[in-house]
Write an enzyme that holds these catalytic residues in place. Sequence first.
Site, PDB file in Angstrom:
ATOM      1  N   LYS A  35       0.681  -1.292  -0.039  1.00 40.58           N
ATOM      2  CA  LYS A  35       0.033   0.168   0.040  1.00 40.58           C
ATOM      3  C   LYS A  35       0.799   1.166  -0.028  1.00 40.58           C
ATOM      4  O   LYS A  35       0.640   2.116  -0.819  1.00 40.58           O
ATOM      5  CB  LYS A  35      -0.836  -0.051   1.263  1.00 40.58           C
ATOM      6  CG  LYS A  35      -2.004   0.673   1.197  1.00 40.58           C
ATOM      7  CD  LYS A  35      -3.082   0.767   2.329  1.00 40.58           C
ATOM      8  CE  LYS A  35      -4.302  -0.154   2.098  1.00 40.58           C
ATOM      9  NZ  LYS A  35      -5.134   0.220   3.219  1.00 40.58           N
ATOM     10  N   ASN A 258     -33.241   8.832   1.205  1.00 37.10           N
ATOM     11  CA  ASN A 258     -33.282   8.355  -0.109  1.00 37.10           C
ATOM     12  C   ASN A 258     -33.730   6.727  -0.117  1.00 37.10           C
ATOM     13  O   ASN A 258     -32.819   5.916   0.322  1.00 37.10           O
ATOM     14  CB  ASN A 258     -31.990   8.634  -1.039  1.00 37.10           C
ATOM     15  CG  ASN A 258     -32.190   7.892  -2.287  1.00 37.10           C
ATOM     16  OD1 ASN A 258     -33.406   7.991  -2.985  1.00 37.10           O
ATOM     17  ND2 ASN A 258     -31.103   7.870  -2.878  1.00 37.10           N
ATOM     18  N   GLY A 260     -34.096   2.976  -0.469  1.00 39.87           N
ATOM     19  CA  GLY A 260     -33.453   2.115  -1.430  1.00 39.87           C
ATOM     20  C   GLY A 260     -33.314   0.624  -0.804  1.00 39.87           C
ATOM     21  O   GLY A 260     -34.240   0.299   0.305  1.00 39.87           O
ATOM     22  N   CYS A 267     -19.304   1.835   7.727  1.00 42.01           N
ATOM     23  CA  CYS A 267     -19.478   2.403   9.020  1.00 42.01           C
ATOM     24  C   CYS A 267     -20.977   2.037   9.439  1.00 42.01           C
ATOM     25  O   CYS A 267     -21.021   1.383  10.851  1.00 42.01           O
ATOM     26  CB  CYS A 267     -19.296   3.709   8.897  1.00 42.01           C
ATOM     27  SG  CYS A 267     -17.603   4.275   8.754  1.00 42.01           S
ATOM     28  N   LYS A 270     -21.825  -1.632  11.038  1.00 42.72           N
ATOM     29  CA  LYS A 270     -20.934  -1.931  11.980  1.00 42.72           C
ATOM     30  C   LYS A 270     -21.096  -1.022  13.238  1.00 42.72           C
ATOM     31  O   LYS A 270     -21.259  -1.479  14.494  1.00 42.72           O
ATOM     32  CB  LYS A 270     -19.323  -1.634  11.754  1.00 42.72           C
ATOM     33  CG  LYS A 270     -18.306  -1.216  12.552  1.00 42.72           C
ATOM     34  CD  LYS A 270     -17.134  -1.175  11.859  1.00 42.72           C
ATOM     35  CE  LYS A 270     -16.708  -0.018  11.670  1.00 42.72           C
ATOM     36  NZ  LYS A 270     -15.803   0.638  12.731  1.00 42.72           N
ATOM     37  N   ARG A 334     -17.248  -2.781   1.019  1.00 41.61           N
ATOM     38  CA  ARG A 334     -17.439  -3.391   2.432  1.00 41.61           C
ATOM     39  C   ARG A 334     -18.876  -3.139   2.855  1.00 41.61           C
ATOM     40  O   ARG A 334     -19.490  -2.321   2.800  1.00 41.61           O
ATOM     41  CB  ARG A 334     -16.471  -2.644   3.519  1.00 41.61           C
ATOM     42  CG  ARG A 334     -15.051  -2.840   2.997  1.00 41.61           C
ATOM     43  CD  ARG A 334     -14.216  -2.051   4.221  1.00 41.61           C
ATOM     44  NE  ARG A 334     -14.151  -0.487   3.773  1.00 41.61           N
ATOM     45  CZ  ARG A 334     -13.432   0.224   4.513  1.00 41.61           C
ATOM     46  NH1 ARG A 334     -12.653  -0.208   5.587  1.00 41.61           N
ATOM     47  NH2 ARG A 334     -13.592   1.604   4.219  1.00 41.61           N
TER      48      ARG A 334
HETATM   49  N1  LIG Z   1     -14.242   4.945   5.893  1.00 41.44           N
HETATM   50  C1  LIG Z   1     -15.153   5.732   6.353  1.00 41.44           C
HETATM   51  O1  LIG Z   1     -15.867   6.442   5.635  1.00 41.44           O
HETATM   52  C2  LIG Z   1     -15.037   6.245   7.884  1.00 41.44           C
HETATM   53  C3  LIG Z   1     -15.630   7.494   8.460  1.00 41.44           C
HETATM   54  C4  LIG Z   1     -15.531   7.921   9.441  1.00 41.44           C
HETATM   55  C5  LIG Z   1     -14.946   6.935  10.290  1.00 41.44           C
HETATM   56  N2  LIG Z   1     -14.101   5.931  10.123  1.00 41.44           N
HETATM   57  C6  LIG Z   1     -13.553   5.322  11.113  1.00 41.44           C
HETATM   58  O2  LIG Z   1     -12.254   5.289  10.901  1.00 41.44           O
HETATM   59  C7  LIG Z   1     -11.309   4.274  11.102  1.00 41.44           C
HETATM   60  C8  LIG Z   1     -10.607   3.836   9.670  1.00 41.44           C
HETATM   61  O3  LIG Z   1     -11.572   3.624   8.670  1.00 41.44           O
HETATM   62  P1  LIG Z   1     -10.973   3.151   7.286  1.00 41.44           P
HETATM   63  O4  LIG Z   1     -12.072   3.026   6.475  1.00 41.44           O
HETATM   64  O5  LIG Z   1     -10.066   4.278   6.845  1.00 41.44           O
HETATM   65  O6  LIG Z   1      -9.991   1.994   7.524  1.00 41.44           O
HETATM   66  P2  LIG Z   1      -9.222   1.138   6.514  1.00 41.44           P
HETATM   67  O7  LIG Z   1      -9.400  -0.241   6.900  1.00 41.44           O
HETATM   68  O8  LIG Z   1      -9.613   1.444   5.127  1.00 41.44           O
HETATM   69  O9  LIG Z   1      -7.753   1.659   7.015  1.00 41.44           O
HETATM   70  C9  LIG Z   1      -6.994   1.276   7.985  1.00 41.44           C
HETATM   71  C10 LIG Z   1      -5.577   1.276   7.640  1.00 41.44           C
HETATM   72  O10 LIG Z   1      -4.848   0.892   8.777  1.00 41.44           O
HETATM   73  C11 LIG Z   1      -3.679   0.221   8.419  1.00 41.44           C
HETATM   74  N3  LIG Z   1      -3.125  -0.206   9.398  1.00 41.44           N
HETATM   75  C12 LIG Z   1      -3.609  -1.443  10.237  1.00 41.44           C
HETATM   76  N4  LIG Z   1      -2.795  -1.643  11.384  1.00 41.44           N
HETATM   77  C13 LIG Z   1      -1.722  -0.896  11.276  1.00 41.44           C
HETATM   78  C14 LIG Z   1      -0.610  -0.851  12.061  1.00 41.44           C
HETATM   79  N5  LIG Z   1      -0.338  -1.432  12.968  1.00 41.44           N
HETATM   80  N6  LIG Z   1       0.384   0.187  11.575  1.00 41.44           N
HETATM   81  C15 LIG Z   1      -0.052   0.945  10.581  1.00 41.44           C
HETATM   82  N7  LIG Z   1      -1.194   1.032   9.686  1.00 41.44           N
HETATM   83  C16 LIG Z   1      -1.853  -0.049  10.043  1.00 41.44           C
HETATM   84  C17 LIG Z   1      -4.158  -0.570   7.434  1.00 41.44           C
HETATM   85  O11 LIG Z   1      -3.180  -1.332   6.605  1.00 41.44           O
HETATM   86  C18 LIG Z   1      -5.154   0.097   6.624  1.00 41.44           C
HETATM   87  O12 LIG Z   1      -4.374   0.824   5.509  1.00 41.44           O
HETATM   88  C19 LIG Z   1     -12.449   3.068  11.588  1.00 41.44           C
HETATM   89  O13 LIG Z   1     -12.266   3.058  12.826  1.00 41.44           O
HETATM   90  C20 LIG Z   1     -13.821   3.622  10.784  1.00 41.44           C
HETATM   91  O14 LIG Z   1     -14.705   3.144  11.554  1.00 41.44           O
HETATM   92  C21 LIG Z   1     -14.252   5.494   8.788  1.00 41.44           C
END
Ligand SMILES: NC(=O)c1ccc[n+]([C@@H]2O[C@H](COP(=O)([O-])OP(=O)(O)OC[C@H]3O[C@@H](n4cnc5c(N)ncnc54)[C@H](O)[C@@H]3O)[C@@H](O)[C@H]2O)c1
Length: 437
Positions: A35, A258, A260, A267, A270, A334
């Site tokens: 990555k 909306n 659907g 999110c 979960k 997801r």
């Molecule tokens: N995706 C969204 O829209 C969104 C919105 C708000 C909040 N969140 C929250 O934010 C958090 C992150 O979500 P996301 O969708 O970005 O997750 P994601 O799974 O896309 O990204 C997480 C990243 O962390 C990395 N990672 C894991 N262990 C690691 C380590 N030990 N050291 C360094 N990197 C490490 C992974 O390789 C991955 O790239 C979650 O708690 C999620 O619930 C997500």
Amino acid sequence: MKVAVIGLGFVGLTLSSVLASKGITTIGIDSDRKKCSKIAKGIPTFFETNLEKILKKALREKLIITNKLSSINNCDFVFITVGTPQKKNGEIDLSFLKSVVSSVGKLISKSKKKPIILVKSTVIPGTMKNVVLPILERNSKKKAGKDFGLISNPEFLQESHAIQDTIKPHAVILGGYRTKFMKKAEKFFSRFNPNVPIIITNHQTAEMIKYANNSFLATKISFINQLANICQGIPDTNIDDVAHTIGLDPRIGNLFLNAGPGYGGSCLPKDIKAIINLSSKIGVKPTLFNAVEKTNKQQINNLIELIKQNIGKIKRKKLTVLGIAFKPGTDDIRDSVGIELVTRLLKLGAKVTVHDPKALENTRKIFCDKIRYVKSIPSALKDCQCAIIMAEWKEYEKINNKTIKHMAKKIIIDSRRILYNKNLDAKYFAIGLGQKT
Ligand SMILES: NC(=O)c1ccc[n+]([C@@H]2O[C@H](COP(=O)([O-])OP(=O)(O)OC[C@H]3O[C@@H](n4cnc5c(N)ncnc54)[C@H](O)[C@@H]3O)[C@@H](O)[C@H]2O)c1
């Protein structure tokens, strides 16, 4: 000033790109080497509008990508944005967070710097106080509030709007103790997100705000979906007119109405499960949230019923599913309802073709050669006996009689009603529309 972002997923990569593009020296860290090397070349690992452009600008100016956690040394702010996925029992899995926090603790034990650690990952109320803080203090042999700052900083970005939401969120939440570190964080955010309300509260309340936000949004979706199902049973009723009009009432608001096939994504499903789990644990019956989840799960069954009512048996039928990503504007699949639909159709013996403007490669990783992946809409529809629209990509609004010309049977099931006014030469059924009389 120097900032580190640990975890370069949807939240972390967007944040580090925006920070650096605004001139802040940023170290983006991820444990996944592949990555990192992709990102370092300016290639985002997921689709998000404008992200590639902003990432490239960031890399030219102030963004460094590495897999070495030790790079947090000398950073003033350390954002943690690792995933907190769901366990089978509905709890959140804190293993990524715990692992990062353990290492960060050890690293700050040797550092003279007094960094502020901000946790953006979504965590259940109590996690910062009972899990993160003790690990950090134990491993660093230092005191939070004196030797380093610890702040809950939940994230609210929406995929497909991630850049705008990072530049201008509706609010910045800072949870923790009112120390000099909190003041410094407040100053940082008032510059990074000017004119955005900053809410300072304690850790538990900050954590709760995130769950309150997402459970309310999920409730709105289940509410409108249940109404849509009722509309479907009343001739000539239109859920979009209902939603639009109630949305004009400022007490209700027009977003997330909306109707659907149910909510999906990384999110809402979960977070609602996690709040149900937490609520039960502390002895509060989560009656409303259980109903929200149940209504959501039921929605895919209703959709399959609608398909069956209109094409008869699903076995051996050629079906095309349009829109697999959990929503338009992303390639994220997801917990996507589109994926759930394909899984269910395959179990029922259908021959499935899928189209999605961005998510075909991700979909292929799940279904491999069990389904067909087609890049053009007319080709995806050719010879099919029914098309089902899931995510409301703009591309599908352009479907016309020419696009559907070579369907074997012209039956369209539209979970988003985007082709409602098209007068297509096809049998048309939609979630939330009563039969025309
Ligand atoms: N995706 C969204 O829209 C969104 C919105 C708000 C909040 N969140 C929250 O934010 C958090 C992150 O979500 P996301 O969708 O970005 O997750 P994601 O799974 O896309 O990204 C997480 C990243 O962390 C990395 N990672 C894991 N262990 C690691 C380590 N030990 N050291 C360094 N990197 C490490 C992974 O390789 C991955 O790239 C979650 O708690 C999620 O619930 C997500």
